[in-house]
Design an enzyme around this catalytic site. Structure first.
Site, PDB file in Angstrom:
ATOM      1  N   ASP A   1     -27.744 -20.567  -3.818  1.00 24.62           N
ATOM      2  CA  ASP A   1     -27.019 -20.863  -4.320  1.00 24.62           C
ATOM      3  C   ASP A   1     -26.324 -19.013  -4.820  1.00 24.62           C
ATOM      4  O   ASP A   1     -27.120 -18.777  -5.216  1.00 24.62           O
ATOM      5  CB  ASP A   1     -26.697 -21.509  -5.161  1.00 24.62           C
ATOM      6  CG  ASP A   1     -26.290 -22.767  -4.369  1.00 24.62           C
ATOM      7  OD1 ASP A   1     -25.847 -22.907  -2.917  1.00 24.62           O
ATOM      8  OD2 ASP A   1     -26.194 -24.319  -5.298  1.00 24.62           O
TER       9      ASP A   1
ATOM     10  N   ASN B   1     -23.736 -25.363  -6.742  1.00 20.48           N
ATOM     11  CA  ASN B   1     -24.677 -26.545  -7.269  1.00 20.48           C
ATOM     12  C   ASN B   1     -25.950 -26.381  -7.517  1.00 20.48           C
ATOM     13  O   ASN B   1     -26.366 -27.719  -7.456  1.00 20.48           O
ATOM     14  CB  ASN B   1     -24.046 -28.080  -6.850  1.00 20.48           C
ATOM     15  CG  ASN B   1     -24.464 -28.086  -5.486  1.00 20.48           C
ATOM     16  OD1 ASN B   1     -25.520 -27.370  -4.892  1.00 20.48           O
ATOM     17  ND2 ASN B   1     -23.973 -28.614  -4.502  1.00 20.48           N
TER      18      ASN B   1
ATOM     19  N   ASP C   1     -24.714 -28.057   3.101  1.00 21.58           N
ATOM     20  CA  ASP C   1     -25.017 -27.650   1.247  1.00 21.58           C
ATOM     21  C   ASP C   1     -27.281 -27.280   2.166  1.00 21.58           C
ATOM     22  O   ASP C   1     -26.814 -29.047   1.887  1.00 21.58           O
ATOM     23  CB  ASP C   1     -24.696 -28.438   0.597  1.00 21.58           C
ATOM     24  CG  ASP C   1     -24.799 -28.350  -0.905  1.00 21.58           C
ATOM     25  OD1 ASP C   1     -25.564 -27.314  -1.207  1.00 21.58           O
ATOM     26  OD2 ASP C   1     -24.034 -27.881  -1.964  1.00 21.58           O
TER      27      ASP C   1
ATOM     28  N   ASP D   1      -8.454 -31.104   1.296  1.00 24.64           N
ATOM     29  CA  ASP D   1      -8.426 -31.085  -0.365  1.00 24.64           C
ATOM     30  C   ASP D   1      -7.599 -30.426  -0.772  1.00 24.64           C
ATOM     31  O   ASP D   1      -5.932 -29.544   0.496  1.00 24.64           O
ATOM     32  CB  ASP D   1      -9.476 -30.332  -0.910  1.00 24.64           C
ATOM     33  CG  ASP D   1      -9.157 -30.374  -2.173  1.00 24.64           C
ATOM     34  OD1 ASP D   1      -9.422 -31.227  -2.642  1.00 24.64           O
ATOM     35  OD2 ASP D   1      -9.909 -30.013  -2.605  1.00 24.64           O
TER      36      ASP D   1
ATOM     37  N   ASP E   1     -11.377 -38.676  -7.731  1.00 21.53           N
ATOM     38  CA  ASP E   1     -10.616 -38.071  -9.113  1.00 21.53           C
ATOM     39  C   ASP E   1      -9.815 -39.403  -9.130  1.00 21.53           C
ATOM     40  O   ASP E   1      -8.356 -39.698  -9.103  1.00 21.53           O
ATOM     41  CB  ASP E   1      -9.078 -37.115  -8.063  1.00 21.53           C
ATOM     42  CG  ASP E   1      -9.175 -35.821  -8.436  1.00 21.53           C
ATOM     43  OD1 ASP E   1      -9.493 -36.267  -9.738  1.00 21.53           O
ATOM     44  OD2 ASP E   1      -8.244 -35.670  -8.788  1.00 21.53           O
TER      45      ASP E   1
ATOM     46  N   GLU F   1      -4.847 -34.383   1.420  1.00 19.35           N
ATOM     47  CA  GLU F   1      -3.948 -34.394  -0.431  1.00 19.35           C
ATOM     48  C   GLU F   1      -2.604 -33.931   0.361  1.00 19.35           C
ATOM     49  O   GLU F   1      -2.264 -32.462   0.808  1.00 19.35           O
ATOM     50  CB  GLU F   1      -4.611 -33.876  -1.331  1.00 19.35           C
ATOM     51  CG  GLU F   1      -5.816 -34.225  -1.626  1.00 19.35           C
ATOM     52  CD  GLU F   1      -5.900 -34.083  -2.642  1.00 19.35           C
ATOM     53  OE1 GLU F   1      -7.039 -34.817  -4.164  1.00 19.35           O
ATOM     54  OE2 GLU F   1      -6.115 -32.852  -3.005  1.00 19.35           O
TER      55      GLU F   1
ATOM     56  N   GLU G   1     -21.702 -25.619   1.372  1.00 20.88           N
ATOM     57  CA  GLU G   1     -22.511 -24.915   0.614  1.00 20.88           C
ATOM     58  C   GLU G   1     -21.496 -24.977  -0.518  1.00 20.88           C
ATOM     59  O   GLU G   1     -20.373 -24.257  -0.202  1.00 20.88           O
ATOM     60  CB  GLU G   1     -22.944 -23.769   0.915  1.00 20.88           C
ATOM     61  CG  GLU G   1     -23.941 -23.097  -0.032  1.00 20.88           C
ATOM     62  CD  GLU G   1     -25.045 -23.421  -0.110  1.00 20.88           C
ATOM     63  OE1 GLU G   1     -25.850 -24.491  -0.661  1.00 20.88           O
ATOM     64  OE2 GLU G   1     -25.842 -24.030   0.592  1.00 20.88           O
ATOM     65  N   THR G   2     -22.126 -24.839  -2.071  1.00 17.36           N
ATOM     66  CA  THR G   2     -21.157 -24.657  -3.011  1.00 17.36           C
ATOM     67  C   THR G   2     -22.234 -24.589  -3.495  1.00 17.36           C
ATOM     68  O   THR G   2     -23.263 -24.787  -4.500  1.00 17.36           O
ATOM     69  CB  THR G   2     -20.287 -25.933  -3.427  1.00 17.36           C
ATOM     70  OG1 THR G   2     -19.752 -25.545  -4.676  1.00 17.36           O
ATOM     71  CG2 THR G   2     -21.056 -26.796  -3.831  1.00 17.36           C
TER      72      THR G   2
END
Length: 810
Positions: A158, A270, A304, A426, A555, A473, A267-268
């Protein structure tokens, strides 16, 4: 090299005609003949690009740098490096081993452009050639920042925090602006991993066979990969991972789940430093920007690594594919929540000075191509600032063909090689941007929502993936009334139905000013699949399955907290907070702090979800009333309080039994899962057959019998005391099979007696399936055999306050 046309696969899956980089074969990849490694990257505005190669992912200089050349007539840059050269540099390359997905070559790019032209005296850490951090065309090139390849299929670690180097916490190393622009990020920046020939090991990934079930027959379970099993010691060393998720398949099958929707798996940021704060470092007044939920994507291809039990190179990819196969073998579909509306690079560090911003990947490669840019309000300076409709500091310029292709290629890779069955977008309105940058270069407005435009990213995604479930969304932060597009997403895209959430919550919870939204007609429309929103077949939808019904998801409040909280509690301490943001008003109510009534409300809400046409989704843990002590925005809390606790109390076990039985009841009744709408509706009750609607007095209501009855608000009962009551009946034989079913719903604060209607031809009595009232609470609150009968037409049945009862005719 690279891009192979695979004639056939032993597993019988469709061949992928080209690598994830599309016809340009973007990314870093070993050639099929094993002689060269190609590096290809798109940049329309760069004037020079280099690729740097590393033997170590962190803390070491590159072993080689190669200048890249722009391919004639394109904006694709390329360099081909002979394998013999790479072996002499110490890289171990085995092109003939199909079990390997990746080499041990780590790499990143350095880029120059109009704001920072190349000069021969430049070395890493130098400002040689610098003109500006950002120019009026939006260019933000900075060769001191090592850039991640957008088409890397795995990422070494990361940004900021690397698992092997927890001391690296200085995010400013990636920043432009005075004091930081000359800092070299190469040693610490994440690198891409060069892939083996794409037709080799990737073709051998066995993801099983997608269950053929129609989406209307699915019950979707929204889960966080880590939170699903991290709190379950019985899973062992692989808890909190893709492999760990497999351990929960028996429980999900037992519950009746047919599709699992994972929160972001790309992948983020975190990794270690972002997640290892001790509880003592937390307080009610300080929050750390942890990224537990994962809605800050660094790369649109790489699974990730933190979610992999096998964290070696290639481990996350193999493990994710194996997890998908395990779910498929169990008859469960896999859907991923994809975040293409923005990236983790964020916005500028200041809202008054545009010079400082993080350069990790897309921004440094071609900021003006990949992001929506605009001028500062009231100025003539153009394309210096970010046009942000996501609330994260940037918005992907999904109207640009290259940014759009990045999305399409990512979807194709997940679907065709990782086995994913569907996608949830999203803030999906960001992908319906019809802004034309070429014809309107001086227009500060960079976003025009146009559901009819076939060239938007979302429209192209539907066209490129026929028959693939896609939900979105239908909201964002776009100005000018463009931010809420409920019922307006493009053809082929299902929607998270915020209208279902709002109307049901407002019908259930404490009377207030918003209760006016919960008229009988609107509630009936939501139960009937929202034909007022999705009933127009002319828009390419026209079926109930385009309504994804939910009361709550990640959420917002959990199902338990929706009925146990008067407002959000985001400032509480570890391990359930502190957090920030979130929606202050979610139409919640603590039911007078009566735990028994809170559980009753939760049963009633869950029952309404399962009794409504459309596709139901609920958040993991709702089936056993997981609570977060009213924290409705725990995006940053990676702690035991936010992980699922599978050790259930008696009340939790009883609720799970209720949820399981209601899911099964839904499966038993095809009428609850209609392919087509029962009839049309306008949200005011103007629809009838084959559903029959009644008041508590058995009075049959049609669209012409009493429009005021349908449109009555639920702020308070009318003279007859029946505005908050609704009953409906259907004959399963008219709707694809099943029983004749009657539902009695009492949203009032007092008991209400219902006069039972006709049972239908050949039937004589109504037999109870369930009553959600507290008096019936227990492990057998749902009787699928309906062994308790209460009488036929004109018999009465008392329904407790804020509860419902379900019957079938015998």
């Amino acid at each position: 090299m690279g891009c192979l046309l695979i004639a056939s696969l032993a597993l019988g899956r469709p061949a992928l005609a080209q690598a994830p980089g599309g016809a340009d074969q973007l990314g870093g990849q070993l050639a099929a003949n094993g002689t060269t490694v190609s590096f290809r990257v798109f940049s329309q505005n760069a004037t020079r690009l280099e690729v740097a190669l590393y033997r170590q992912s962190y803390g070491a200089p590159p072993v080689a740098r190669y200048a890249m050349s722009r391919l004639p007539g394109t904006s694709v840059w390329q360099v081909l490096v002979p394998v013999t050269t790479l072996r002499n540099l110490g890289f171990d390359i085995d092109p003939l081993n199909p079990a390997k997905l990746f080499t041990n070559i780590f790499y990143g790019y350095r880029a120059w452009g109009p704001n920072w032209p190349y000069v021969s005296g430049w070395v890493p850490g130098s400002e040689a050639g610098f003109l500006a951090d950002v120019d009026t065309s939006g260019n933000r090139f900075n060769p001191n920042k090592l850039l991640l390849d957008p088409y890397a299929l795995e990422v070494t670690h990361d940004y900021v925090s690397a698992a092997v180097t927890p001391q690296q916490t200085d995010g400013a190393v990636y920043a432009s602006g005075a004091g930081d622009r000359a800092r070299d990020s190469g040693a610490v920046a994440p690198k891409g991993v060069v892939a083996m020939p794409y037709g080799a090991g990737f073709a051998a990934l066995d993801t099983g066979t997608k269950p053929p079930r129609a989406i209307r027959d699915d019950v979707i379970y929204e889960a966080h990969v880590r939170g699903l099993t991290q709190g379950d010691a019985s899973v062992g060393a692989c808890r909190g991972t893709f492999a760990g998720a497999v351990a929960k398949i028996p429980q999900l099958r037992d519950l009746g789940i047919t599709a699992i929707e994972f929160m972001p798996i790309h992948e983020t940021d975190n990794d270690a430093n972002d997640m290892t704060d001790a509880a003592s470092q937390r307080s009610a007044t300080t929050t750390k920007g942890d990224n537990y939920w994962g809605y800050m994507t660094l790369n649109y291809f790489a699974p990730d690594r933190r979610y992999a039990c096998d964290k070696t190179i290639g481990g996350p990819t193999r493990e994710f594919a194996a997890m998908v196969k395990a779910f498929h073998d169990a008859g469960i579909k896999v859907v991923t929540d994809v975040v293409y509306n923005h990236t983790a690079e964020g916005g500028t560090w200041s809202n008054t000075d545009p010079s400082k911003a993080n350069l990790w990947s897309l921004r440094g490669l071609d900021n003006a191509t990949y992001y929506l840019l605009t001028r500062a309000p009231g100025t003539a300076t153009d394309r210096v600032w970010y046009y942000d409709i996501t609330g994260t500091g940037n918005t992907l310029n999904a109207r640009h063909p290259r940014a759009r292709d990045l999305v399409l290629h990512s979807l194709a890779y997940q679907r065709q090689r990782l086995g994913v069955d569907g996608f949830r977008f999203d803030l999906g309105i960001a992908l319906v941007n019809a802004y034309d940058n070429d014809s309107s270069p001086n227009d500060p407005q960079r976003f025009y929502f146009d559901r009819q435009n076939a060239d938007t990213a979302l429209a192209r995604a539907v066209a490129a993936n026929p028959g693939v479930f896609m939900s979105s969304e239908p909201w964002g932060l776009a100005p000018g009334g463009q931010g809420y597009q409920l019922g307006q997403m493009p053809a082929g895209v299902s929607e998270w139905n915020g209208g279902f959430r709002d109307v049901v919550r407002r019908a259930q919870n404490k009377y207030g000013v918003k209760d006016a939204d919960a008229t009988r007609g609107r509630l009936a429309a939501r139960i009937a699949g929202s034909p007022d929103l999705y009933g127009d077949a002319g828009d390419g939808r026209g079926k109930p399955a385009f309504s994804v019904n939910f009361l709550n998801v990640h959420d917002g409040f959990t199902l338990k907290d929706l009925y146990a909280c008067n407002g959000q509690n985001i400032s509480q301490g570890w391990p359930m907070g502190p957090s920030d943001g979130g929606t202050a008003d979610e139409d919640s109510w603590d039911n007078g702090n009566d735990a028994s009534l809170q559980r009753q409300q939760a049963r009633t809400g869950f029952a309404l979800l399962m009794l409504s046409a459309g596709v139901p989704i609920f958040n993991a843990g709702d089936e056993f009333l997981r609570g977060l002590n009213c924290n409705n925005n725990p995006y940053n809390v990676d702690a035991s309080g936010n992980w699922l606790n599978w050790n259930l109390t008696t009340e939790q076990a009883n609720f799970r039994a209720f949820a399981k039985a209601m899911i099964q009841f839904r499966k038993n009744q095809p009428a609850l899962r209609p392919e087509n709408f029962y009839a049309t509706a306008d949200g005011n009750g103007n629809f009838m057959a084959p559903l029959d609607w009644f008041g508590a007095d058995k009075s049959y209501r049609t669209n012409s019998s009493d429009s005021s009855w349908w449109q009555a608000t639920v702020n308070q009962p009318d003279a007859a005391g029946q505005n908050r009551t609704l009953a409906w009946r259907y004959d399963g034989s008219e709707l694809g099979g099943g029983d004749t079913v009657l539902v009695l719903y009492n949203a009032e604060s007092v008991n209400r007696s219902f006069t039972l209607p006709w049972t239908g031809a050949g039937k004589t009595t109504w037999c109870r399936v369930t009553d959600t009232a507290s008096w019936a609470e227990g492990p057998n609150q749902v009787d699928l055999a309906a062994t308790s009968c209460v009488g036929g037409e004109n018999a009465t049945y008392r329904v407790n306050p804020r509860s419902l009862a379900v019957f079938i005719a015998r």
